[in-house]
Design an enzyme around this catalytic site. Structure first.
Site, mmCIF file in Angstrom:
data_model
loop_
_atom_site.group_PDB
_atom_site.id
_atom_site.type_symbol
_atom_site.label_atom_id
_atom_site.label_comp_id
_atom_site.label_asym_id
_atom_site.label_seq_id
_atom_site.Cartn_x
_atom_site.Cartn_y
_atom_site.Cartn_z
ATOM 1 N N GLY A 226 0.803 -1.226 0.000
ATOM 2 C CA GLY A 226 0.000 0.000 0.000
ATOM 3 C C GLY A 226 0.827 1.263 0.000
ATOM 4 N NE ARG B 106 -7.781 -12.526 -7.745
ATOM 5 C CZ ARG B 106 -7.494 -13.818 -7.863
ATOM 6 N NH1 ARG B 106 -6.348 -14.293 -7.420
ATOM 7 N NH2 ARG B 106 -8.343 -14.636 -8.428
ATOM 8 C CG HIS C 286 2.101 -2.401 -15.108
ATOM 9 N ND1 HIS C 286 1.745 -3.626 -14.589
ATOM 10 C CD2 HIS C 286 3.120 -2.638 -15.969
ATOM 11 C CE1 HIS C 286 2.501 -4.567 -15.130
ATOM 12 N NE2 HIS C 286 3.344 -3.996 -15.968
HETATM 13 C C1 GAR Z 1 3.498 -1.329 -7.383
HETATM 14 O O1 GAR Z 1 4.843 -1.314 -7.781
HETATM 15 C C2 GAR Z 1 2.588 -1.421 -8.574
HETATM 16 O O2 GAR Z 1 3.102 -0.814 -9.711
HETATM 17 C C3 GAR Z 1 2.487 -2.908 -8.771
HETATM 18 O O3 GAR Z 1 2.409 -3.434 -7.479
HETATM 19 C C4 GAR Z 1 3.168 -2.597 -6.609
HETATM 20 C C5 GAR Z 1 2.327 -2.300 -5.382
HETATM 21 O O4 GAR Z 1 3.070 -1.606 -4.440
HETATM 22 N N1 GAR Z 1 1.323 -3.263 -9.545
HETATM 23 C C6 GAR Z 1 1.305 -4.224 -10.455
HETATM 24 O O5 GAR Z 1 2.258 -4.922 -10.686
HETATM 25 C C7 GAR Z 1 -0.028 -4.368 -11.187
HETATM 26 N N2 GAR Z 1 0.135 -5.086 -12.403
HETATM 27 P P1 GAR Z 1 2.377 -0.953 -3.165
HETATM 28 O O6 GAR Z 1 1.471 -2.010 -2.552
HETATM 29 O O7 GAR Z 1 3.520 -0.616 -2.259
HETATM 30 O O8 GAR Z 1 1.622 0.257 -3.612
#
Ligand code: GAR
Length: 186
Positions: free
Chosen positions: A6, A85, A103
Site C-alpha cells: 500500500g 487480480r 503498473h
Molecule cells: C506497485 O509497484 C505497482 O506498480 C504494482 O504493485 C506494486 C504495489 O506496491 N502493480 C502491479 O504490478 C499491477 N500489475 P504498493 O502495494 O507498495 O503500492
C-alpha cells in the site's frame, strides 16, 4: 484497491493531506488479510473492506462484490494501487473511464506479472512506471502518465523496484488529478 504494502495508497493519502491533491479516499478495498495497506488506511480513519477472492467462484462474482462496496461508499473514481487480480467487464462497466491502474513498467512493454524481472531479463536500459485507464486486456488502456527510470548495471529486482516506486508515488497522485480534471472539469 490494494493487494500489498500500500505504499501507493499512502502516497495518494499524503498528497491529499499536504494539499497537493483535492480528493478524498472513500474506502480501501483489499483482497488479502494482514497487508500493510490496511494499517495505512486505519490510522487515517479510512474504511477498509476485505473481499477475499477465494470466496467468489468467478472473477465476475468478485467484481460484483467490489462494485457493491464501492457504490456503498459513494466512490466516483477507482484506483488500482497494487491490485493483483485480473478485473472484468463488471467493474469496467460500473465505472466507465473511471478506473485507473498503476503498473511498474513503461507500458506497453512488460505487462502482466513480474514486470521488473521481465525488464531486467530484456536488458533494457530504461524502464519506469505507467498509470493508465483500465480496459479489459491486462495492463492496457489509454495512458495518463508515465515516468522513466534508468536501469543500472548493478540493479536487482529489489533495487530497481525501489527506484520505480519513488516515481510511482509521484505519478499516481498526478494521474488522479488529471482524471478528476477530465471528469469534473475542475
Ligand atoms: C506497485 O509497484 C505497482 O506498480 C504494482 O504493485 C506494486 C504495489 O506496491 N502493480 C502491479 O504490478 C499491477 N500489475 P504498493 O502495494 O507498495 O503500492
Amino acid at each position: 484497491m490494494a493487494s500489498g504494502s500500500g505504499s501507493n495508497f499512502e502516497a495518494v493519502a499524503k498528497s491529499i493531506e499536504c494539499g497537493n491533491l483535492n480528493a478524498k479516499i472513500a474506502v480501501l478495498i483489499h483482497n488479502k488479510p494482514d497487508i500493510q495497506a490496511i494499517e495505512r488506511a486505519r490510522k487515517r480513519n479510512i474504511p477498509t473492506v476485505f473481499l477475499d477472492h477465494r470466496n467468489y467462484p468467478t472473477r465476475e462474482d468478485l467484481d460484483r462484490a467490489i462494485v457493491a462496496a464501492l457504490q456503498a461508499h459513494q466512490v466516483e473514481c477507482v484506483v488500482m494501487a497494487g491490485w493483483m487480480r485480473v478485473i472484468t467487464q463488471v467493474l469496467i462497466d460500473a465505472f466507465v473511464d473511471r478506473v485507473i491502474n498503476i503498473h511498474p513498467s513503461l507500458l506497453p512493454s512488460f505487462p502482466g506479472i513480474r514486470s521488473i524481472e521481465q525488464a531486467l531479463a530484456a536488458k533494457v536500459k530504461i524502464t519506469g512506471c505507467t498509470v493508465h485507464l483500465v480496459s479489459l486486456e491486462v495492463d492496457s488502456g489509454p495512458i495518463l502518465v508515465q515516468s522513466a527510470v534508468p536501469v543500472l548495471p548493478e540493479d536487482t529486482a529489489e533495487t530497481l523496484h525501489a527506484r520505480i516506486q519513488i516515481q510511482e508515488h509521484i505519478i499516481l497522485p498526478q494521474a488522479i488529478e488529471i482524471l478528476a480534471q477530465r471528469l469534473f472539469h475542475l
